[in-house]
Design a protein around this motif. Structure first.
Motif, PDB file in Angstrom:
ATOM      1  N   GLN A  43     -32.669 -50.396  43.196  1.00 31.27           N
ATOM      2  CA  GLN A  43     -31.770 -49.805  42.872  1.00 31.27           C
ATOM      3  C   GLN A  43     -30.255 -50.178  42.963  1.00 31.27           C
ATOM      4  N   HIS A  44     -30.027 -50.890  43.986  1.00 34.43           N
ATOM      5  CA  HIS A  44     -28.771 -51.212  44.612  1.00 34.43           C
ATOM      6  C   HIS A  44     -28.436 -52.533  43.371  1.00 34.43           C
ATOM      7  N   ILE A  45     -29.281 -53.245  43.097  1.00 35.82           N
ATOM      8  CA  ILE A  45     -29.055 -54.234  42.050  1.00 35.82           C
ATOM      9  C   ILE A  45     -28.804 -53.604  40.718  1.00 35.82           C
ATOM     10  N   GLU A  46     -29.393 -52.484  40.323  1.00 36.60           N
ATOM     11  CA  GLU A  46     -29.202 -51.923  38.967  1.00 36.60           C
ATOM     12  C   GLU A  46     -27.719 -51.379  38.858  1.00 36.60           C
ATOM     13  N   ASN A  47     -27.546 -50.667  40.080  1.00 32.65           N
ATOM     14  CA  ASN A  47     -25.941 -50.166  40.120  1.00 32.65           C
ATOM     15  C   ASN A  47     -25.142 -51.148  40.240  1.00 32.65           C
ATOM     16  N   GLN A  48     -25.200 -52.318  40.771  1.00 32.55           N
ATOM     17  CA  GLN A  48     -24.385 -53.476  40.795  1.00 32.55           C
ATOM     18  C   GLN A  48     -24.234 -53.740  39.344  1.00 32.55           C
ATOM     19  N   GLN A  49     -25.424 -53.979  38.627  1.00 34.48           N
ATOM     20  CA  GLN A  49     -25.250 -54.635  37.093  1.00 34.48           C
ATOM     21  C   GLN A  49     -24.489 -53.709  36.473  1.00 34.48           C
ATOM     22  N   ALA A  50     -24.814 -52.302  36.641  1.00 34.35           N
ATOM     23  CA  ALA A  50     -24.257 -51.217  35.874  1.00 34.35           C
ATOM     24  C   ALA A  50     -22.862 -51.395  35.903  1.00 34.35           C
ATOM     25  N   ALA A  51     -22.232 -51.508  37.128  1.00 35.58           N
ATOM     26  CA  ALA A  51     -20.800 -51.667  37.461  1.00 35.58           C
ATOM     27  C   ALA A  51     -20.483 -52.891  36.999  1.00 35.58           C
ATOM     28  N   ILE A  52     -20.897 -53.952  36.972  1.00 35.88           N
ATOM     29  CA  ILE A  52     -20.432 -55.166  36.477  1.00 35.88           C
ATOM     30  C   ILE A  52     -20.091 -54.742  34.824  1.00 35.88           C
ATOM     31  N   ALA A  53     -21.221 -54.304  34.243  1.00 34.23           N
ATOM     32  CA  ALA A  53     -21.084 -54.494  32.698  1.00 34.23           C
ATOM     33  C   ALA A  53     -20.298 -53.363  32.360  1.00 34.23           C
ATOM     34  N   ASP A  54     -20.112 -52.112  33.110  1.00 36.44           N
ATOM     35  CA  ASP A  54     -18.930 -51.083  32.825  1.00 36.44           C
ATOM     36  C   ASP A  54     -17.498 -52.050  33.217  1.00 36.44           C
ATOM     37  N   GLY A  55     -17.675 -52.695  34.167  1.00 41.51           N
ATOM     38  CA  GLY A  55     -16.114 -53.203  34.341  1.00 41.51           C
ATOM     39  C   GLY A  55     -15.700 -54.229  33.161  1.00 41.51           C
ATOM     40  N   ILE A  56     -16.731 -55.198  33.015  1.00 43.82           N
ATOM     41  CA  ILE A  56     -16.291 -55.973  31.693  1.00 43.82           C
ATOM     42  C   ILE A  56     -15.758 -55.258  30.482  1.00 43.82           C
ATOM     43  N   LEU A  57     -16.611 -54.173  29.982  1.00 44.40           N
ATOM     44  CA  LEU A  57     -16.006 -53.309  29.027  1.00 44.40           C
ATOM     45  C   LEU A  57     -14.660 -52.975  29.223  1.00 44.40           C
ATOM     46  N   ALA A  58     -14.463 -52.201  30.466  1.00 44.22           N
ATOM     47  CA  ALA A  58     -13.258 -51.401  30.594  1.00 44.22           C
ATOM     48  C   ALA A  58     -12.225 -52.557  30.657  1.00 44.22           C
ATOM     49  N   ALA A  59     -12.487 -53.706  31.350  1.00 42.74           N
ATOM     50  CA  ALA A  59     -11.488 -54.847  31.236  1.00 42.74           C
ATOM     51  C   ALA A  59     -11.235 -55.240  29.964  1.00 42.74           C
ATOM     52  N   GLU A  60     -11.966 -55.740  29.236  1.00 42.83           N
ATOM     53  CA  GLU A  60     -11.991 -56.467  27.864  1.00 42.83           C
ATOM     54  C   GLU A  60     -11.520 -55.378  26.949  1.00 42.83           C
ATOM     55  N   ALA A  61     -11.621 -54.008  27.071  1.00 42.64           N
ATOM     56  CA  ALA A  61     -11.092 -52.926  26.223  1.00 42.64           C
ATOM     57  C   ALA A  61      -9.354 -53.067  26.527  1.00 42.64           C
ATOM     58  N   SER A  62      -9.010 -53.030  27.717  1.00 42.67           N
ATOM     59  CA  SER A  62      -7.432 -53.119  28.100  1.00 42.67           C
ATOM     60  C   SER A  62      -7.092 -54.504  27.828  1.00 42.67           C
ATOM     61  N   ASN A  63      -7.753 -55.444  27.702  1.00 39.45           N
ATOM     62  CA  ASN A  63      -7.222 -56.870  27.235  1.00 39.45           C
ATOM     63  C   ASN A  63      -7.302 -56.811  25.682  1.00 39.45           C
ATOM     64  N   GLY A  64      -7.875 -55.855  24.900  1.00 40.43           N
ATOM     65  CA  GLY A  64      -7.816 -55.989  23.473  1.00 40.43           C
ATOM     66  C   GLY A  64      -8.945 -56.960  23.067  1.00 40.43           C
TER      67      GLY A  64
END
Length: 196
Positions: A43-64
């Motif tokens: 469950q910790h690994i799933e949460n970590q993967q979700a946070a990484i994927a969400d972080g990538i999308l958020a960062a790349e949305a702000s990077n355009g």
């Protein structure tokens, strides 16, 4: 008489022990414990993967970089530039967003798929952009929406504007859902990530 009683108690204890041991063995046979069995660590690994994927999308949305990736379309093949019918089978698309996916997920041993959802005739459709395989039961999902406008240009294979607006062609994957406004369509990029 006491000898018979002692023998009966011994026999009873022996039978109870066999019954208990066979119940335990049966229970272990029925419930298989595998590396994919749910636990607090998975469950910790799933949460970590979700946070990484969400972080990538958020960062790349702000990077355009999300919108150019959504516009990276080969009109003559009706597909993403250089992709197969199932999308890119070896990693992220050859865009800055794809490079970040490869560096952040693939290099850490995390497999991922990228799907693009869009509206067509009041129906939500899916197009695969990246397909690295069937996700496990413990896959994590992160999404981000990208708004496309009538004057957005489709990009060529070098990530340069092709001179063709999405609204002036019928070869783009998503249709114009709002012909009377500058809004063209709203697409949703979905990253599905799981441990290989």
């Amino acid at each position: 008489m006491t000898d018979r009683r002692g023998q009966a108690h011994t026999l009873e204890a022996f039978a109870a022990g066999i019954l208990l041991l066979s119940s335990l063995l049966f229970a272990l046979q029925v419930t298989a414990v595998t590396p994919l069995t749910g636990s607090t660590s998975s469950q910790h690994i799933e949460n970590q993967q979700a946070a990484i994927a969400d972080g990538i999308l958020a960062a790349e949305a702000s990077n355009g970089t999300l919108k150019p990736t959504a516009l990276y379309w080969n009109r003559s093949d009706s597909n993403w530039h250089g992709a197969t019918n199932d999308g890119y089978p070896l990693g992220g698309p050859p865009t800055p967003f794809g490079a970040v996916l490869n560096e952040t997920l693939a290099d850490r041993g995390i497999a991922f798929n990228v799907n693009v959802y869009y509206m067509r005739s009041d129906e939500r459709r899916r197009m695969r952009m990246v397909y690295l395989g069937q996700p496990s039961d413990h896959a994590s999902v992160a999404t981000r929406t990208v708004t496309l406008h009538d004057d957005d240009e489709i990009l060529d294979s070098e990530m340069n504007p092709s001179g063709t607006n999405v609204s002036s062609t019928s070869d783009f994957y998503a249709p114009d859902i709002s012909p009377n406004s500058s809004l063209y369509n709203v697409v949703e990029l979905e990253v599905v990530a799981w441990r290989m």
